[in-house]
Scaffold this motif. Structure first.
Motif, PDB file in Angstrom:
ATOM      1  N   THR A 181     -15.893  99.558 -55.383  1.00 60.09           N
ATOM      2  CA  THR A 181     -16.420 100.483 -56.396  1.00 60.09           C
ATOM      3  C   THR A 181     -15.336 100.790 -57.420  1.00 60.09           C
ATOM      4  O   THR A 181     -14.143 100.699 -57.121  1.00 60.09           O
ATOM      5  CB  THR A 181     -16.869 101.838 -55.800  1.00 60.09           C
ATOM      6  OG1 THR A 181     -15.708 102.564 -55.377  1.00 60.09           O
ATOM      7  CG2 THR A 181     -17.828 101.670 -54.639  1.00 60.09           C
ATOM      8  N   LYS A 182     -15.766 101.156 -58.611  1.00 59.46           N
ATOM      9  CA  LYS A 182     -14.803 101.683 -59.591  1.00 59.46           C
ATOM     10  C   LYS A 182     -15.515 102.658 -60.520  1.00 59.46           C
ATOM     11  O   LYS A 182     -16.756 102.679 -60.568  1.00 59.46           O
ATOM     12  CB  LYS A 182     -14.157 100.548 -60.375  1.00 59.46           C
ATOM     13  CG  LYS A 182     -15.114  99.789 -61.253  1.00 59.46           C
ATOM     14  CD  LYS A 182     -14.349  98.828 -62.132  1.00 59.46           C
ATOM     15  CE  LYS A 182     -15.326  98.228 -63.132  1.00 59.46           C
ATOM     16  NZ  LYS A 182     -14.787  97.152 -63.900  1.00 59.46           N
ATOM     17  N   ARG A 206     -23.089  90.209 -57.559  1.00 58.94           N
ATOM     18  CA  ARG A 206     -23.151  90.777 -58.915  1.00 58.94           C
ATOM     19  C   ARG A 206     -22.422  92.120 -58.893  1.00 58.94           C
ATOM     20  O   ARG A 206     -22.564  92.880 -57.932  1.00 58.94           O
ATOM     21  CB  ARG A 206     -24.622  90.983 -59.263  1.00 58.94           C
ATOM     22  CG  ARG A 206     -24.871  91.371 -60.701  1.00 58.94           C
ATOM     23  CD  ARG A 206     -26.363  91.409 -60.955  1.00 58.94           C
ATOM     24  NE  ARG A 206     -26.948  92.664 -60.499  1.00 58.94           N
ATOM     25  CZ  ARG A 206     -28.250  92.813 -60.248  1.00 58.94           C
ATOM     26  NH1 ARG A 206     -29.085  91.799 -60.366  1.00 58.94           N
ATOM     27  NH2 ARG A 206     -28.727  93.983 -59.872  1.00 58.94           N
ATOM     28  N   THR A 207     -21.663  92.411 -59.919  1.00 60.84           N
ATOM     29  CA  THR A 207     -20.935  93.684 -59.978  1.00 60.84           C
ATOM     30  C   THR A 207     -21.324  94.436 -61.247  1.00 60.84           C
ATOM     31  O   THR A 207     -22.036  93.912 -62.099  1.00 60.84           O
ATOM     32  CB  THR A 207     -19.409  93.453 -59.965  1.00 60.84           C
ATOM     33  OG1 THR A 207     -19.070  92.615 -61.074  1.00 60.84           O
ATOM     34  CG2 THR A 207     -18.950  92.786 -58.687  1.00 60.84           C
ATOM     35  N   VAL A 259     -19.572 102.513 -60.353  1.00 63.57           N
ATOM     36  CA  VAL A 259     -20.311 101.243 -60.375  1.00 63.57           C
ATOM     37  C   VAL A 259     -19.754 100.300 -59.319  1.00 63.57           C
ATOM     38  O   VAL A 259     -18.629 100.439 -58.848  1.00 63.57           O
ATOM     39  CB  VAL A 259     -20.243 100.561 -61.776  1.00 63.57           C
ATOM     40  CG1 VAL A 259     -20.803 101.474 -62.858  1.00 63.57           C
ATOM     41  CG2 VAL A 259     -18.815 100.131 -62.109  1.00 63.57           C
ATOM     42  N   SER A 260     -20.582  99.323 -58.955  1.00 65.16           N
ATOM     43  CA  SER A 260     -20.158  98.337 -57.966  1.00 65.16           C
ATOM     44  C   SER A 260     -19.092  97.437 -58.571  1.00 65.16           C
ATOM     45  O   SER A 260     -19.123  97.117 -59.766  1.00 65.16           O
ATOM     46  CB  SER A 260     -21.357  97.522 -57.494  1.00 65.16           C
ATOM     47  OG  SER A 260     -21.935  96.831 -58.597  1.00 65.16           O
ATOM     48  N   ALA A 261     -18.144  97.018 -57.724  1.00 66.59           N
ATOM     49  CA  ALA A 261     -17.043  96.187 -58.232  1.00 66.59           C
ATOM     50  C   ALA A 261     -16.678  95.101 -57.218  1.00 66.59           C
ATOM     51  O   ALA A 261     -15.592  94.552 -57.250  1.00 66.59           O
ATOM     52  CB  ALA A 261     -15.823  97.064 -58.525  1.00 66.59           C
ATOM     53  N   GLY A 262     -17.602  94.810 -56.301  1.00 70.00           N
ATOM     54  CA  GLY A 262     -17.296  93.793 -55.294  1.00 70.00           C
ATOM     55  C   GLY A 262     -18.526  93.454 -54.483  1.00 70.00           C
ATOM     56  O   GLY A 262     -19.623  93.953 -54.779  1.00 70.00           O
TER      57      GLY A 262
END
Ligand code: AMP
Ligand code: GLY
Length: 417
Positions: A360-361, A334-335, A368-371
């Protein structure tokens, strides 16, 4: 030196972190990068698999060295495209990167070079699969021939699971099970001269006690107090130099980072796999211990002058990194979840512990998490016990909803067992 790093994981953050501390580096760029890398390098948008686009970006930036981090761009020939534009690139050609891109090719090179590895069969039909599984017996080791982001390998005692994985792939390598601890040993090479780095150990399984599915890697540490003192020398002589020599002999010289994934079996060292790039998360701990400024070494590899580089200098410190993964990694991560606590780590734990970003981004003011793998929390200490303590203290300050991490990274090694 003006340097462009291609990639967006914690490995690239570790590379950028080291390059940012190198007095020779006057300009540091990364594409596409992530929210953490943005703090030390200027980010640019590029499709990392598009060699022409990467070469154009490097030209536009006046890059004097391009470091290609991940395997997919290397296999796609991105380093070739950069070199064709007249810019030194750290990373093998697309052809030489087949050492990672095809497990069958790697096996062929090892056989020709006399490099010790697991006995194996390459199978393309269910009949061949059945025969090979039967020949080796359990535990079964079934590997997708192509790139699979660290998830193409199934090791199982369950024959049906082994068959199901094999039959879901076009071409598989089925091989004998190798018992014994694993070591990742990286070497920097210009195609001729080979310079080994310090060994590290990676934790491939998702859960404590090496349970759960294989992942890209959940943590790592270096040095390996349990390894025999001449391990690096032995692997240089039996694995790294012969492989580099064989690839040069074939007319596909390998320059860049040669990663030997090894099993230390009761019958000696065996290669589990080769990768054509720095490992993630091992790079985070290996570079944490490297005292020699990085850029000059990478440039020398890219330019074929590695023989002129003085011996690398290493810190006596130990280093540990713990990966914080998102909810449901490695299945369907989940991202988009906010990450909290990064400022606290920077304020309270730096410089002995620091957070390298993976997926991350920035989303407005938040990170926020991105991966799947989100952060790689890294710490140094006088020994593994102290590095471990510091890494986990920093991990405890971070909050990411639904995330998970292993609690036993380097635990056995720190306890001397
Ligand atoms: P690879 O992608 O080839 O590194 O495989 C991923 C992981 O599967 C390795 O790190 C090992 O833990 C395991 N593995 C791969 N090949 C073997 C083998 N022949 N015997 C035992 N474990 C293996
Ligand atoms: N840590 C394993 C890899 O980079 O492939």
């Amino acid at each position: 030196m003006n340097v462009l790093v291609i990639g967006s994981g914690a490995r690239e953050h570790a590379l950028c972190h080291s390059l940012s501390l190198d007095p020779e580096v006057t300009g540091l760029h990364c594409a596409p990068g992530n929210a953490g890398i943005a703090e030390v390098a200027e980010l640019h948008q590029v499709d990392p698999l598009d060699g022409k686009a990467v070469a154009a970006l490097a030209t536009e930036l006046g890059a004097e060295l391009v470091v290609v981090g991940p395997e997919a761009p290397l296999v796609a020939g991105v380093a070739d495209a950069v070199r064709e534009a007249g810019i030194p690139a750290f990373g093998p050609s697309g052809e030489a990167a087949q050492l990672e891109g095809s497990k069958a090719f790697a096996k062929e090179v090892m056989a020709a070079a006399g490099v010790p590895t697991a006995r194996s069969y390459v199978c393309t039909t269910p009949e061949e699969v059945d025969e090979a599984l039967d020949a080796f017996g359990a535990p079964y080791v079934v590997k997708d021939d192509g790139l699979a982001a660290g998830k193409g390998v199934v090791v199982t005692g369950d024959l049906e699971e082994a068959k199901a994985h094999a039959n879901a792939c076009d071409r598989v390598v089925i091989e004998e099970f190798l018992d014994g601890p694993e070591v990742s040993l990286f070497a920097i090479t210009d195609g001729e001269t080979v310079v080994p780095l310090q060994p590290a150990q990676d934790f491939k399984r998702a859960l404590d006690g090496d349970e759960g599915p294989n992942t890209g890697g959940m943590g790592a540490y270096s040095p390996l107090p349990w390894a025999k003192p001449d391990l690096v020398e032995e692997v240089m002589n039996t694995v790294l130099q012969p492989t580099v020599d064989e690839l040069r002999r074939r007319g596909t010289p390998f320059s860049g980072l040669l990663y030997a994934g090894l099993a230390i079996t009761s019958r000696g060292v065996r290669v589990i796999e080769f990768n054509a790039r720095f490992g993630d998360p091992e790079t985070q701990v290996v570079l944490a211990r490297l005292k020699t400024p990085l850029a000059g070494v990478l440039l020398a590899a890219a330019q074929g002058t590695l023989a002129d580089v003085p011996d690398l200098r290493w810190s006596d410190d130990a280093a540990v990194t713990v990966v914080i993964a998102s909810h449901n990694y490695p299945a369907t991560p989940r991202t988009g979840d906010p990450i909290e606590g990064l400022d606290e780590v920077a304020a309270q734990d730096a410089p002995s512990a620091y957070v390298l970003h993976a997926g991350t981004k920035r989303d407005g003011g938040a990170i926020v998490s991105a991966g799947g793998r989100v952060l790689s929390v890294t710490a140094r200490g006088t020994d593994l016990a102290q590095a471990r303590e510091r890494a986990y203290a920093a991990v405890d300050r971070i909050h990411l909803d639904g995330s998970h991490h292993r609690t036993d990274i380097a635990a056995k090694a720190a306890a001397g067992s």
